[in-house]
Design an enzyme around this catalytic site. Structure first.
Site, PDB file in Angstrom:
ATOM      1  CB  SER A 145      53.221  83.228 -37.425  1.00 25.30           C
ATOM      2  OG  SER A 145      54.369  82.630 -38.004  1.00 25.30           O
ATOM      3  CE1 TYR A 158      58.948  85.455 -38.238  1.00 27.48           C
ATOM      4  CE2 TYR A 158      58.577  83.577 -39.686  1.00 27.48           C
ATOM      5  CZ  TYR A 158      58.089  84.583 -38.883  1.00 27.48           C
ATOM      6  OH  TYR A 158      56.728  84.729 -38.710  1.00 27.48           O
TER       7      TYR A 158
END
Length: 326
Positions: A145, A158
């Site tokens: 991502s 994250y």
């Protein structure tokens, strides 16, 4: 036809296959009559995906697995190899999200996010590489991502995992350069319309939504199929992904300030919600489809992409000019 010829009969292993991008990938690969090994923590959801994939003519094996458990990942790789006598593609995809102020989010949560999002991918590669080296070929696909380049304020764990993933993968590519038929391929999609954010550990006490424009997870799934057929070291899915990468590379401090500002403004106006661990520690029984319902399924409209690009560029330029006046 080229994809059918190259993929038919290939063994494709997908982690996080029970929902979102992983489920979309399973359905997309199933169209080419592949042998699919489907892994996630949710066995019931995997059974549903297996049935859907078999309807396309694919064969499917489900192996309930927690990717943060290195021994379980070795067992997963062995089960796949025993089933078909080979593994052609290993798709690292399983991930979790936790949102909240860094100091208000329990360290156990940050640790589990890193265990799943970073060490889970490393566990996968560590388990499959001996098989790839023995057979002399194979492809690892990492769904990283754009979070591998752009920090996510209020998602520090994250971000730590995604930045770490990018560095680990680059190191692995260099290490495997002497193996010409073993590929490591990284995908950097922009924001996706998946249930992932519904599953997030939420310590903001506010309803979370992905930032627009939101892309169809099947667009990412098609990119995964393309990379499986013709391996590529780095693939950016969606023009916004490349735009955000370039923006952070050119003006890193300002882009970081912008993301923090946007998050704070959103959280001030978002609806309240109870705190939750989401699926960080255990699987959940909701939001198990491919889409999360945050955008219209299908290809994103071009004007939305370019409008988003102009907006981000304009904000960066505005903040830059303001800083020069001080």
């Amino acid at each position: 036809m080229r994809k059918l010829e190259k993929l038919q009969g290939k063994t494709i292993l997908i982690t996080g296959a029970s929902s979102g991008a992983g489920r979309a990938a399973a359905l997309e690969f199933a169209k080419y009559k592949t042998n699919l090994v489907l892994a996630s923590r949710n066995e019931e959801a995997l059974e549903e995906v297996k049935t859907e994939c078999e309807a396309f003519g694919a064969q499917a094996l489900i192996v309930p697995t927690d990717t943060s458990d290195s021994k379980a990942m070795i067992a997963l790789a062995n089960a796949a190899n025993d089933w078909q006598g080979k593994i052609d593609v290993w798709l690292n995809n399983a991930g979790v999200l936790a949102a909240g102020d860094f100091d208000k989010t329990p360290m156990a949560v940050h640790e589990q996010v890193i265990q799943t999002n970073l060490l889970g991918y490393m566990n996968g590669a560590h388990a499959v590489l001996p098989i790839f080296k023995a057979q002399g070929y194979g492809t690892i696909i990492n769904n990283i991502s754009i979070g591998g380049f752009l920090p996510v304020p209020y998602g520090a764990g994250y971000t730590a995992a995604k930045f770490g993933l990018r560095g680990w993968s680059e190191a692995l590519k260099g290490e495997l350069s002497e193996w010409p038929d073993i590929y490591v391929c990284d995908l950097f999609p922009a924001f996706l319309d998946t249930p992932g954010i519904q599953h997030a550990g939420n310590y903001t006490a506010k309803v979370l939504k992905p930032a627009p424009p939101v892309y169809d997870p099947f667009r990412l799934a098609r990119a995964m199929v393309k990379v499986a057929v013709a391996p590529s070291a780095n693939t950016y899915v969606g023009s916004v992904s490349m735009l955000l990468k370039i923006g952070h590379a050119v003006l890193p401090e300002l882009m970081t300030q912008i993301t923090g500002l946007v998050m704070r403004r959103y959280l001030r106006s978002a609806d309240p919600i109870a705190l939750t661990d989401g699926n960080v520690f255990t699987t959940v029984d909701y939001g198990l489809s491919t889409h999360g319902g945050f955008g219209l399924p299908g290809e994103p409209k071009a004007h939305r992409k370019y409008m988003a690009g102009v907006l981000v560029a304009g904000m960066a330029l505005g903040l830059y000019l303001m800083s020069k006046k001080k």
